[in-house]
Design a protein around this motif. Structure first.
Motif, short mmCIF file in Angstrom:
data_model
loop_
_atom_site.label_atom_id
_atom_site.label_comp_id
_atom_site.label_asym_id
_atom_site.label_seq_id
_atom_site.Cartn_x
_atom_site.Cartn_y
_atom_site.Cartn_z
N GLU A 154 2.57 14.72 -14.51
CA GLU A 154 1.86 15.72 -15.22
C GLU A 154 1.49 16.49 -14.83
N PRO A 155 2.40 17.68 -14.74
CA PRO A 155 2.21 18.79 -14.05
C PRO A 155 0.90 19.85 -14.92
N ASP A 156 1.05 19.75 -16.47
CA ASP A 156 -0.09 20.34 -17.05
C ASP A 156 -1.65 19.30 -17.26
N GLY A 157 -1.57 18.32 -16.53
CA GLY A 157 -2.81 17.41 -15.77
C GLY A 157 -3.16 17.55 -14.64
N GLN A 170 -33.42 17.14 -10.48
CA GLN A 170 -31.71 17.59 -11.09
C GLN A 170 -31.29 16.38 -12.13
N LYS A 171 -30.66 16.24 -13.65
CA LYS A 171 -29.95 14.80 -13.45
C LYS A 171 -28.49 15.05 -13.10
N CYS A 172 -28.43 13.91 -13.42
CA CYS A 172 -26.74 13.33 -13.64
C CYS A 172 -25.90 13.19 -14.72
N GLU A 173 -24.98 13.84 -14.24
CA GLU A 173 -23.80 14.00 -15.48
C GLU A 173 -22.78 12.82 -15.44
N VAL A 174 -22.30 12.67 -16.30
CA VAL A 174 -21.57 11.20 -16.36
C VAL A 174 -20.10 11.45 -16.62
N ARG A 175 -19.42 11.58 -16.19
CA ARG A 175 -17.42 11.83 -16.65
C ARG A 175 -16.34 10.75 -16.53
N ALA A 176 -15.62 10.84 -17.34
CA ALA A 176 -14.38 9.88 -16.73
C ALA A 176 -13.85 9.91 -14.98
N VAL A 177 -13.25 9.06 -14.70
CA VAL A 177 -12.32 8.96 -13.39
C VAL A 177 -11.15 10.02 -13.38
N PRO A 178 -10.97 11.22 -13.04
CA PRO A 178 -9.58 12.19 -13.57
C PRO A 178 -8.47 11.39 -13.80
N GLU A 179 -7.64 11.48 -14.52
CA GLU A 179 -6.52 10.51 -15.00
C GLU A 179 -5.55 10.34 -13.95
N SER A 180 -5.45 11.41 -13.00
CA SER A 180 -4.61 11.50 -12.46
C SER A 180 -4.84 10.03 -11.01
N GLU A 181 -6.27 9.66 -10.82
CA GLU A 181 -6.34 9.11 -10.33
C GLU A 181 -7.06 7.67 -10.52
N ALA A 182 -7.07 7.61 -12.18
CA ALA A 182 -7.47 6.26 -13.07
C ALA A 182 -7.28 5.22 -12.43
N GLU A 183 -5.59 5.49 -13.02
CA GLU A 183 -5.28 4.27 -12.77
C GLU A 183 -4.78 3.29 -11.74
N GLY A 184 -5.33 2.38 -10.79
CA GLY A 184 -5.27 2.05 -9.80
C GLY A 184 -6.37 1.81 -8.75
N LEU A 215 0.17 -1.43 0.26
CA LEU A 215 -0.17 0.38 -0.20
C LEU A 215 0.68 1.51 -0.16
N ILE A 216 1.77 1.29 1.13
CA ILE A 216 2.99 1.97 0.34
C ILE A 216 3.59 2.49 -0.94
N ASP A 217 3.51 1.62 -1.63
CA ASP A 217 4.19 1.23 -3.40
C ASP A 217 3.15 1.89 -3.80
N ALA A 218 1.44 1.56 -3.35
CA ALA A 218 0.65 2.09 -4.10
C ALA A 218 0.42 3.85 -4.37
N GLY A 219 0.62 4.14 -2.83
CA GLY A 219 0.52 5.24 -2.47
C GLY A 219 1.75 6.42 -3.20
N VAL A 220 2.53 6.11 -3.14
CA VAL A 220 3.80 6.62 -3.97
C VAL A 220 3.54 6.44 -5.66
N ALA A 221 2.88 5.02 -6.35
CA ALA A 221 2.69 5.23 -7.33
C ALA A 221 2.10 6.73 -7.89
N TYR A 222 0.76 6.70 -6.96
CA TYR A 222 -0.21 7.32 -6.89
C TYR A 222 0.35 8.27 -6.87
N LEU A 223 1.24 8.88 -5.95
CA LEU A 223 1.67 10.42 -6.45
C LEU A 223 2.99 10.57 -7.32
N ASP A 224 3.37 9.34 -7.73
CA ASP A 224 4.00 9.77 -9.14
C ASP A 224 4.04 10.09 -10.32
#
Length: 552
Positions: A171-174, A328-342, A157-166
């Motif tokens: 991706e500073p632009d994203g 109110q209607k429900c909007e559908v969006r993709a999970v942001p790229e920064s958190e999508a993997e894993g 899980l520490i590795d997963a947290g590090v990978a998330y932060l990596d």
């Protein structure tokens, strides 16, 4: 205003003071420039405050209250006790990997949801960015405190947290925090970008380095990832079961319930398998569901478009099953790229109370071509209609109730309804065919498997591989989803139990009401009662429905 309603309002004000960014997400007045104080001293002061709320609510509960006021008192008491249990579990000190529960990563998910629709919120957002280094430094101090007491996350899980932060740092632009104000604020974008480059990202880099250099060398091995391996782990897990299920059920009882449900699902798989694949063999059915290329999405766009079509289909027939339909209607969006993997498969954010943000269903489109398309409809029914969007939007609209009743954090009610909605959708005739119904069974298998695996990890001493093997052998979940799910259970003990516990209780309450009322039972009225009292602990929901039955 009654005394208990005033106390409920006082409670929610105290909650927003402890978690000021939550008020911003809801679009409510608050301290839009502050982040939570994660210090041990602040947490202990909060704990004392919560116990005082319990005492005051119990005193009022012992007096003369109306039926609605009694429900409010019960919610205040449960919420305060649950918050004390959460504090005593100390998970804040050793959860490092999950974007929905890690204090460090939560801000990367939650802050971008805030609508910067006035100068106060826009300026406050910049202040929050400037305060992030102090916030993370305080969190590091909590991690060091936990480390000294032997409260350590597993190394994976520490590795997963590090990978998330990596991923975040690469991706500073994203950057998900690179959001815009919807009002004209001079110099906002320039100051935001300066803070992200010079303050926020360096702070997250230091936090990432802390995880690698100070925490990882002490991380638990993969064969000991659960709370039961930590000091006081059994008591911490029992407390978290109370938090997430609002029941006193034991870990072993929940484990056994999961095993029973998994066994019962085999017959439903065989029935569908005979029609769709021409086989009754469970292993063969699971293999087809995991590997058949025709059962995968072409790409993320197809996944999102299917979700929108599924929600529209559900909306069209909902008036036959619900008297009250959210405007109110429900909007559908993709999970942001920064958190999508894993990251998790999907999640939902309710609308802002000021109308600045719609309800949003976030679907994970990362590696969509590896994700099962047959699960798409069930997930949309859970997260959107008739699931969380109906449930939480309805609750927010109950303006005659104290705000606490409308936004109380009660997983077993919220997630129990979401899972109930997946089966309800079958009653409503919403699934497009047998292949889509495999998605409903897959979701059922996952939630039943969660009872087995979460308790296995945190109470029975299972290894990570043992948990992976169980879901692989007993569900048709895709391998990439199994790995992510196991890491989620390890990182957020007890939360995964809430889904099936809540659904089983809603189904039991409905069955008893059906028997009691006979021909007078009205499914639309039942749903209005379940959704019409705000977010309720399961024992309180049972009492509310029983009171309704008595009046029909």
């Amino acid at each position: 205003m009654s005394g208990i309603d005033a106390l409920a309002d006082e409670y929610i004000d105290a909650w927003f003071k402890a978690q000021p960014w939550r008020a911003s997400i809801y679009g409510l007045p608050g301290d839009h420039d502050l982040l939570p104080d994660l210090s041990f001293e602040a947490e202990q002061a909060r704990r004392a405050e919560l116990l005082d709320f319990v005492t005051r609510a119990e005193t009022l509960r012992a007096g003369t209250l109306s039926a609605q006021e009694s429900v409010t008192a019960d919610v205040v008491i449960q919420q305060a006790k649950a918050a004390v249990d959460a504090i005593d579990s100390r998970t804040i000190e050793f959860v490092v990997s999950d974007g929905l529960s890690s204090p460090a990563l939560q801000l990367l998910v939650g802050l971008p949801i805030i609508s910067l629709n006035d100068e106060e919120k826009a300026g406050g957002f910049l202040s929050r960015l400037a305060a992030l280094p102090s916030y993370l430094d305080t969190l590091n101090a909590r991690h060091r405190r936990a480390l000294a007491d032997g409260l350590i996350p597993p190394e994976f899980l520490i590795d997963a947290g590090v990978a998330y932060l990596d991923r975040y740092l690469a991706e500073p632009d994203g950057d998900p925090l690179r959001i815009s104000a919807t009002v004209e604020v001079e110099g906002f974008e320039q100051e935001r970008d300066r803070l992200l480059a010079d303050v926020v990202r360096p702070a997250y880099q230091r936090y990432r380095d802390f995880l690698v250099t100070e925490l990882k060398p002490h991380g638990l091995p993969e064969d000991k990832p659960g709370l039961c391996w930590l000091p006081g782990g059994d008591e911490k897990y029992a407390a978290l079961i109370r938090v997430h299920t609002t029941t006193e059920r034991s870990a072993q009882d929940l484990h056994d319930t999961g095993l029973d449900l998994i066994a019962k699902l085999a017959d439903e798989y065989s029935e569908l398998g005979a029609r769709v694949f021409g086989t009754l063999d469970l292993a063969e059915i699971f293999e087809r569901l995991r590997t058949d290329p025709a059962l995968r999405w072409r790409d993320g766009d197809e996944l999102l478009e299917s979700a929108r079509e599924t929600i529209a289909r559900a909306e069209s027939v909902s008036p036959q099953w619900f008297s009250t339909i959210p405007e109110q209607k429900c909007e559908v969006r993709a999970v942001p790229e920064s958190e999508a993997e894993g990251g998790t498969i999907a999640y939902y954010f309710e609308p802002a109370l000021d109308g600045s943000r719609p309800g949003i269903y976030f679907a994970n489109t990362f590696d969509a071509h590896k994700r099962p398309r047959h699960a798409g409809e069930a997930i949309a029914f859970h997260e959107a209609v008739p699931g969380h969007h109906f449930q939480l939007s309805t609750a927010l609209g109950l303006t005659e109730l104290p705000l606490l009743r409308r936004i109380a954090d009660i997983n077993s009610y919220i997630e129990g309804w979401g899972l109930y909605a997946e089966r309800l959708a079958d009653e409503m005739g919403l699934y497009s065919g047998d292949v889509a119904k495999f998605g409903m069974l897959t979701q059922d298998s996952m939630r039943a498997g969660r009872l087995v695996v979460d308790t296995g990890l945190h109470a029975l001493g299972w290894s990570r591989q043992q948990a992976v093997d169980y879901l692989r052998d007993n569900t048709p979940m895709a391998p990439m989803e199994i790995e992510a799910e196991i890491d989620r259970y390890a990182a957020n003990p007890g939360q995964a139990l809430s889904y099936m516990v809540g659904r089983l209780e809603i189904e039991r309450i409905r069955a008893e009401a059906t028997v009691a009322l006979g021909e007078k039972f009205d499914i639309r009225a039942f749903h209005d009662v379940v959704l019409g009292s705000g977010n309720l602990p399961l024992p309180v929901l049972e009492a509310v429905v029983a009171a309704w039955v008595a009046t029909v």
